[in-house]
Design a protein around this motif. Structure first.
Motif, PDB file in Angstrom:
ATOM      1  N   ASN A   2       0.828  -1.204   0.000  1.00 31.56           N
ATOM      2  CA  ASN A   2       0.000   0.000   0.000  1.00 31.56           C
ATOM      3  C   ASN A   2       0.866   1.259   0.000  1.00 31.56           C
ATOM      4  O   ASN A   2       2.085   1.207   0.073  1.00 31.56           O
ATOM      5  CB  ASN A   2      -0.973  -0.011   1.192  1.00 31.56           C
ATOM      6  CG  ASN A   2      -0.234   0.033   2.531  1.00 31.56           C
ATOM      7  OD1 ASN A   2       0.801   0.683   2.628  1.00 31.56           O
ATOM      8  ND2 ASN A   2      -0.765  -0.642   3.507  1.00 31.56           N
ATOM      9  N   GLU A   3       0.176   2.398  -0.070  1.00 29.01           N
ATOM     10  CA  GLU A   3       0.879   3.678  -0.247  1.00 29.01           C
ATOM     11  C   GLU A   3       1.863   3.975   0.877  1.00 29.01           C
ATOM     12  O   GLU A   3       2.944   4.500   0.655  1.00 29.01           O
ATOM     13  CB  GLU A   3      -0.160   4.799  -0.336  1.00 29.01           C
ATOM     14  CG  GLU A   3       0.405   6.129  -0.790  1.00 29.01           C
ATOM     15  CD  GLU A   3      -0.708   7.148  -0.999  1.00 29.01           C
ATOM     16  OE1 GLU A   3      -0.558   8.264  -0.520  1.00 29.01           O
ATOM     17  OE2 GLU A   3      -1.720   6.781  -1.647  1.00 29.01           O
ATOM     18  N   ALA A   4       1.456   3.599   2.101  1.00 32.82           N
ATOM     19  CA  ALA A   4       2.287   3.922   3.268  1.00 32.82           C
ATOM     20  C   ALA A   4       3.574   3.112   3.317  1.00 32.82           C
ATOM     21  O   ALA A   4       4.496   3.458   4.047  1.00 32.82           O
ATOM     22  CB  ALA A   4       1.496   3.709   4.549  1.00 32.82           C
ATOM     23  N   SER A   5       3.646   2.035   2.512  1.00 34.70           N
ATOM     24  CA  SER A   5       4.833   1.188   2.585  1.00 34.70           C
ATOM     25  C   SER A   5       5.704   1.264   1.337  1.00 34.70           C
ATOM     26  O   SER A   5       6.588   0.448   1.139  1.00 34.70           O
ATOM     27  CB  SER A   5       4.442  -0.263   2.870  1.00 34.70           C
ATOM     28  OG  SER A   5       3.562  -0.727   1.864  1.00 34.70           O
ATOM     29  N   ARG A  27       9.246   7.536  10.656  1.00 31.82           N
ATOM     30  CA  ARG A  27       9.186   6.736   9.416  1.00 31.82           C
ATOM     31  C   ARG A  27       9.118   5.249   9.771  1.00 31.82           C
ATOM     32  O   ARG A  27       9.385   4.852  10.897  1.00 31.82           O
ATOM     33  CB  ARG A  27      10.437   7.002   8.562  1.00 31.82           C
ATOM     34  CG  ARG A  27      10.693   8.478   8.268  1.00 31.82           C
ATOM     35  CD  ARG A  27       9.644   9.047   7.341  1.00 31.82           C
ATOM     36  NE  ARG A  27       9.965  10.425   6.932  1.00 31.82           N
ATOM     37  CZ  ARG A  27       9.286  11.081   6.012  1.00 31.82           C
ATOM     38  NH1 ARG A  27       8.241  10.529   5.420  1.00 31.82           N
ATOM     39  NH2 ARG A  27       9.620  12.313   5.688  1.00 31.82           N
ATOM     40  N   HIS A  28       8.804   4.459   8.766  1.00 30.35           N
ATOM     41  CA  HIS A  28       8.645   3.025   8.999  1.00 30.35           C
ATOM     42  C   HIS A  28       9.816   2.218   8.457  1.00 30.35           C
ATOM     43  O   HIS A  28      10.322   2.513   7.378  1.00 30.35           O
ATOM     44  CB  HIS A  28       7.346   2.524   8.344  1.00 30.35           C
ATOM     45  CG  HIS A  28       6.119   2.938   9.095  1.00 30.35           C
ATOM     46  ND1 HIS A  28       4.846   2.671   8.654  1.00 30.35           N
ATOM     47  CD2 HIS A  28       5.968   3.595  10.288  1.00 30.35           C
ATOM     48  CE1 HIS A  28       3.958   3.144   9.528  1.00 30.35           C
ATOM     49  NE2 HIS A  28       4.614   3.721  10.515  1.00 30.35           N
ATOM     50  N   ARG A  41       8.110   1.586  13.755  1.00 27.52           N
ATOM     51  CA  ARG A  41       8.175   3.043  13.657  1.00 27.52           C
ATOM     52  C   ARG A  41       9.459   3.516  14.318  1.00 27.52           C
ATOM     53  O   ARG A  41       9.706   3.214  15.498  1.00 27.52           O
ATOM     54  CB  ARG A  41       6.958   3.646  14.363  1.00 27.52           C
ATOM     55  CG  ARG A  41       6.915   5.155  14.402  1.00 27.52           C
ATOM     56  CD  ARG A  41       5.556   5.601  14.949  1.00 27.52           C
ATOM     57  NE  ARG A  41       5.437   7.051  15.018  1.00 27.52           N
ATOM     58  CZ  ARG A  41       5.565   7.747  16.156  1.00 27.52           C
ATOM     59  NH1 ARG A  41       5.799   7.118  17.294  1.00 27.52           N
ATOM     60  NH2 ARG A  41       5.445   9.059  16.146  1.00 27.52           N
ATOM     61  N   ARG A 110       3.519  -3.530  13.029  1.00 24.41           N
ATOM     62  CA  ARG A 110       2.891  -4.711  12.433  1.00 24.41           C
ATOM     63  C   ARG A 110       3.841  -5.900  12.582  1.00 24.41           C
ATOM     64  O   ARG A 110       5.057  -5.736  12.447  1.00 24.41           O
ATOM     65  CB  ARG A 110       2.620  -4.423  10.954  1.00 24.41           C
ATOM     66  CG  ARG A 110       1.916  -5.535  10.220  1.00 24.41           C
ATOM     67  CD  ARG A 110       1.601  -5.116   8.788  1.00 24.41           C
ATOM     68  NE  ARG A 110       1.208  -6.254   7.976  1.00 24.41           N
ATOM     69  CZ  ARG A 110       1.067  -6.224   6.666  1.00 24.41           C
ATOM     70  NH1 ARG A 110       1.297  -5.099   6.002  1.00 24.41           N
ATOM     71  NH2 ARG A 110       0.701  -7.292   6.011  1.00 24.41           N
ATOM     72  N   ALA A 159       9.911   3.313   4.690  1.00 32.80           N
ATOM     73  CA  ALA A 159       8.714   3.853   4.057  1.00 32.80           C
ATOM     74  C   ALA A 159       8.301   5.143   4.767  1.00 32.80           C
ATOM     75  O   ALA A 159       8.737   5.415   5.880  1.00 32.80           O
ATOM     76  CB  ALA A 159       7.600   2.810   4.120  1.00 32.80           C
ATOM     77  N   PRO A 160       7.469   5.957   4.100  1.00 30.31           N
ATOM     78  CA  PRO A 160       7.122   7.288   4.611  1.00 30.31           C
ATOM     79  C   PRO A 160       6.601   7.312   6.047  1.00 30.31           C
ATOM     80  O   PRO A 160       6.965   8.202   6.818  1.00 30.31           O
ATOM     81  CB  PRO A 160       6.044   7.763   3.636  1.00 30.31           C
ATOM     82  CG  PRO A 160       6.358   7.049   2.373  1.00 30.31           C
ATOM     83  CD  PRO A 160       6.872   5.700   2.789  1.00 30.31           C
ATOM     84  N   GLY A 161       5.754   6.373   6.411  1.00 31.20           N
ATOM     85  CA  GLY A 161       5.235   6.374   7.775  1.00 31.20           C
ATOM     86  C   GLY A 161       4.542   7.671   8.121  1.00 31.20           C
ATOM     87  O   GLY A 161       3.819   8.244   7.295  1.00 31.20           O
ATOM     88  N   GLU A 162       4.778   8.152   9.326  1.00 30.50           N
ATOM     89  CA  GLU A 162       4.143   9.385   9.799  1.00 30.50           C
ATOM     90  C   GLU A 162       5.214  10.318  10.336  1.00 30.50           C
ATOM     91  O   GLU A 162       5.635  10.191  11.486  1.00 30.50           O
ATOM     92  CB  GLU A 162       3.126   9.059  10.897  1.00 30.50           C
ATOM     93  CG  GLU A 162       2.007   8.158  10.415  1.00 30.50           C
ATOM     94  CD  GLU A 162       1.292   7.464  11.583  1.00 30.50           C
ATOM     95  OE1 GLU A 162       1.520   7.855  12.738  1.00 30.50           O
ATOM     96  OE2 GLU A 162       0.524   6.538  11.309  1.00 30.50           O
TER      97      GLU A 162
END
Length: 195
Positions: A2-5, A27-28, A41, A110, A159-162
């Motif tokens: 998905n987009e977040a990853s 970030r992830h 995270r 996760r 990945a972008p994460g938050e």
DNA sequence: TCATTGATGCGCT
DNA sequence: GCGCATCAATGAT
């Protein structure tokens, strides 16, 4: 995926280590093992390198071990410390100018059960609140992932994460580098998410 | 909660 | 041979 990853781009890493370290908070880290995905995270990171950083492995010059730091950005630099613990870094800056960011701590997002298994059953705060623990929880080792390209979206990437606002970020001196020159030992190149 | 200490293997001098 | 970008168990406060 998905987009977040989606993997962070090469350009993300092709900046000064200090800037990348700050930007990595929130970030992830994504680790794919077969069909399973582990996501954490990032809550703590340290910058190494810069012009003349006596705390950086690269300050001794280009050797077989430090070669990844001199290579292109967006690759993993993984090494063994104290004969026991794998340290996961991401290479930053332009190729030829050695720098990297050490991922020091994360919280599970996760696949927590799998991380706990990798950590021999340890859970809670001690699951991944140190660089060796983070690498072990993610099953990251020198033999498998040193020099791995983090921009492929295979096996290991970020990945972008938050992203985290400045108000939540604290900077301070790096850990475990008493051997460095005073100005490097005291430089506030360690970033953490304040709670 | 804090300080101390043993574990353990490799890169570099 | 030395020392290391650490961790976990232990024992004291």
């Amino acid at each position: 995926m998905n987009e977040a990853s989606v993997p962070l781009s090469r350009e993300f890493y092709a900046r000064p280590a200090l800037e990348v370290a700050r930007d990595l908070l929130g970030r992830h880290v994504v680790r794919r093992i077969g069909e399973k995905a582990l996501v954490g995270r990032i809550i703590e990171a340290e910058a190494y390198g810069g012009a003349l950083d006596s705390a950086s492995h690269a300050s001794r010059g280009l050797t077989p071990r430090t070669a990844p730091m001199f290579g292109p950005p967006g690759h993993a630099y993984v090494y063994l410390i104290y004969g026991l613990h794998d340290m996961l870094n991401v290479v930053t800056g332009p190729e030829g100018e050695p720098s990297a960011v050490l991922l020091r701590a994360m919280t599970p997002v996760r696949g927590e059960a799998q991380m706990i298994a990798h950590r021999g059953g340890r859970r809670g705060r001690v699951l991944s609140d140190g660089p060796g623990k983070l690498a072990q929880a993610m099953n990251v080792s020198v033999s498998e992932l040193n020099r791995h390209d983090l921009c492929l979206g295979e096996r290991l990437w970020l990945a972008p994460g938050e992203p985290v606002p400045d108000a939540r970020v604290t900077a301070g001196p790096r850990i475990g580098i008493d051997y460095a020159e005073p100005q490097d030992r005291d430089a506030p190149w360690r970033f953490i998410i304040a709670r």
